[in-house]
Design an enzyme around this catalytic site. Sequence first.
Site, PDB file in Angstrom:
ATOM      1  CB  ALA A 156      -5.810  10.564   7.178  1.00 16.22           C
TER       2      ALA A 156
ATOM      3  CD  GLU B  15      -3.262   8.735   0.173  1.00 20.98           C
ATOM      4  OE1 GLU B  15      -3.520   9.206   1.492  1.00 20.98           O
ATOM      5  OE2 GLU B  15      -4.103   8.703  -0.535  1.00 20.98           O
TER       6      GLU B  15
HETATM    7  N1  CAA Z   1      -5.441   7.357  13.028  1.00 24.81           N
HETATM    8  C1  CAA Z   1      -5.511   7.367  14.278  1.00 24.81           C
HETATM    9  N2  CAA Z   1      -4.952   7.066  15.183  1.00 24.81           N
HETATM   10  C2  CAA Z   1      -4.132   5.891  14.897  1.00 24.81           C
HETATM   11  C3  CAA Z   1      -3.871   5.630  13.415  1.00 24.81           C
HETATM   12  C4  CAA Z   1      -4.639   6.226  12.448  1.00 24.81           C
HETATM   13  N3  CAA Z   1      -4.356   6.250  11.188  1.00 24.81           N
HETATM   14  N4  CAA Z   1      -3.012   4.514  13.243  1.00 24.81           N
HETATM   15  C5  CAA Z   1      -2.784   4.082  14.445  1.00 24.81           C
HETATM   16  N5  CAA Z   1      -3.212   5.062  15.377  1.00 24.81           N
HETATM   17  C6  CAA Z   1      -3.184   4.857  16.907  1.00 24.81           C
HETATM   18  C7  CAA Z   1      -4.174   3.577  17.274  1.00 24.81           C
HETATM   19  O1  CAA Z   1      -5.566   3.872  17.734  1.00 24.81           O
HETATM   20  C8  CAA Z   1      -3.429   3.485  18.647  1.00 24.81           C
HETATM   21  O2  CAA Z   1      -3.966   4.380  19.508  1.00 24.81           O
HETATM   22  P1  CAA Z   1      -4.406   3.951  21.393  1.00 24.81           P
HETATM   23  O3  CAA Z   1      -3.278   3.534  21.798  1.00 24.81           O
HETATM   24  O4  CAA Z   1      -4.782   5.284  21.594  1.00 24.81           O
HETATM   25  O5  CAA Z   1      -5.520   3.097  20.901  1.00 24.81           O
HETATM   26  C9  CAA Z   1      -2.147   3.784  18.397  1.00 24.81           C
HETATM   27  O6  CAA Z   1      -2.139   4.551  17.232  1.00 24.81           O
HETATM   28  C10 CAA Z   1      -1.076   2.615  18.231  1.00 24.81           C
HETATM   29  O7  CAA Z   1      -1.645   1.798  17.405  1.00 24.81           O
HETATM   30  P2  CAA Z   1      -2.017   0.226  17.239  1.00 24.81           P
HETATM   31  O8  CAA Z   1      -2.295  -0.123  18.698  1.00 24.81           O
HETATM   32  O9  CAA Z   1      -3.011  -0.075  16.554  1.00 24.81           O
HETATM   33  O10 CAA Z   1      -0.476  -0.298  16.706  1.00 24.81           O
HETATM   34  P3  CAA Z   1      -0.414  -1.821  16.350  1.00 24.81           P
HETATM   35  O11 CAA Z   1       1.158  -1.955  16.122  1.00 24.81           O
HETATM   36  O12 CAA Z   1      -1.296  -2.766  16.874  1.00 24.81           O
HETATM   37  O13 CAA Z   1      -1.037  -1.476  14.436  1.00 24.81           O
HETATM   38  C11 CAA Z   1      -0.985  -0.767  12.530  1.00 24.81           C
HETATM   39  C12 CAA Z   1      -0.217  -0.798  13.968  1.00 24.81           C
HETATM   40  C13 CAA Z   1      -0.956  -1.546  11.812  1.00 24.81           C
HETATM   41  C14 CAA Z   1      -0.423   0.596  11.798  1.00 24.81           C
HETATM   42  C15 CAA Z   1      -2.467  -0.065  12.973  1.00 24.81           C
HETATM   43  O14 CAA Z   1      -2.370   0.996  13.740  1.00 24.81           O
HETATM   44  C16 CAA Z   1      -3.149   0.281  11.821  1.00 24.81           C
HETATM   45  O15 CAA Z   1      -3.960  -0.428  10.960  1.00 24.81           O
HETATM   46  N6  CAA Z   1      -3.571   1.773  11.630  1.00 24.81           N
HETATM   47  C17 CAA Z   1      -4.415   2.299  10.800  1.00 24.81           C
HETATM   48  C18 CAA Z   1      -3.949   2.246   9.491  1.00 24.81           C
HETATM   49  C19 CAA Z   1      -4.742   2.748   8.391  1.00 24.81           C
HETATM   50  O16 CAA Z   1      -6.076   2.274   8.148  1.00 24.81           O
HETATM   51  N7  CAA Z   1      -4.546   3.851   7.925  1.00 24.81           N
HETATM   52  C20 CAA Z   1      -5.435   4.675   6.685  1.00 24.81           C
HETATM   53  C21 CAA Z   1      -6.199   5.877   7.448  1.00 24.81           C
HETATM   54  S1  CAA Z   1      -7.352   6.540   6.404  1.00 24.81           S
HETATM   55  C22 CAA Z   1      -6.260   7.498   5.386  1.00 24.81           C
HETATM   56  O17 CAA Z   1      -5.424   7.724   5.372  1.00 24.81           O
HETATM   57  C23 CAA Z   1      -7.258   8.374   4.299  1.00 24.81           C
HETATM   58  C24 CAA Z   1      -6.517   8.915   3.237  1.00 24.81           C
HETATM   59  O18 CAA Z   1      -6.067   8.366   2.417  1.00 24.81           O
HETATM   60  C25 CAA Z   1      -6.412  10.515   3.208  1.00 24.81           C
END
Ligand code: CAA
Length: 258
Positions: free
Chosen positions: A65, A112
């Site tokens: 999300a 999910e």
């Molecule tokens: N939401 C918003 N933006 C996201 C995102 C997310 N879930 N995941 C990645 N992005 C964005 C990053 O902020 C980044 O944007 P900017 O360039 O503007 O900074 C861009 O996508 C690229 O991401 P990274 O630079 O982080 O890429 P990476 O290759 O270094 O890492 C990753 C990849 C490991 C997937 C990392 O992006 C990450 O950990 N993302 C978040 C994963 C996460 O925590 N997901 C759970 C979300 S909460 C949820 O889903 C609740 C629910 O159950 C309903």
Amino acid sequence: MAYDNIIVDVEDHVCTIKLNRPDALNALNIELLRELGKALAEGQKNDKVRCFIITGSEKAFAAGADIKMMSEKSFTDVFSGDLFTPEEAAIMRIRKPIIAAVSGYALGGGCELAMMCDFIIASDTAKFGQPEVNLGVMAGMGGTQRLTRLVGRAKSMDMNLTGRFMEAEEAERAGLVSRVVPCKKLMDEATAAAKKIAEKSMISVMAIKESVHRSDQMPLSEAILFERRVFHSMFAAEDQKEGMAAFIEKREPQFRDR
Ligand code: CAA
């Protein structure tokens, strides 16, 4: 219909919906989820569509999300606004089959979303995870529920509590995904599976989907009875006569969805 966050393509009775927010690794914001719900509803009504594929990019099916959308929200915002409830319902009410074709990250809401689909075909680069614990929250679209039913309590607890990612091979062993294929072959494999489903009677296909979904919502005896009664009701359809006659006559069936 034109969409901003997804790309929809209908070909050979298969509706492929590609999540398309590459700059955010397909993070699921409300706009994207609403567009997804609309595209699925359109496909459900369209007789040319007999199966869906939901996919993302090679790097990310969806990284969760949208954290930026959620970060400033209050309890009242998400509770009163019922965050994700109508969006999830719009996906779960679709009666035609949905295949998730997953490459790269399927995290949080991305994992999910894949689990809301009827089965998952994964590329060998796929990584599944429920890392919400790292954000000081927990899964909110089925990550503690569907994942537990699919892979069992031990792995679900492990993934939800530690936030670790599960690689494709482990996901297949655990029963989260149905097949793992080389990354370059992912869409070919998913499309072939969708086309195979599209050849069947839609009556069978929709009844099977409904019946399998009952398996995690009812006690076994009730679910078996539900299955038996739906099976019985299929003898009212022309496609049952055609399918069985074609077998006996050693020819391909000509299903008419009747
Ligand atoms: N939401 C918003 N933006 C996201 C995102 C997310 N879930 N995941 C990645 N992005 C964005 C990053 O902020 C980044 O944007 P900017 O360039 O503007 O900074 C861009 O996508 C690229 O991401 P990274 O630079 O982080 O890429 P990476 O290759 O270094 O890492 C990753 C990849 C490991 C997937 C990392 O992006 C990450 O950990 N993302 C978040 C994963 C996460 O925590 N997901 C759970 C979300 S909460 C949820 O889903 C609740 C629910 O159950 C309903």
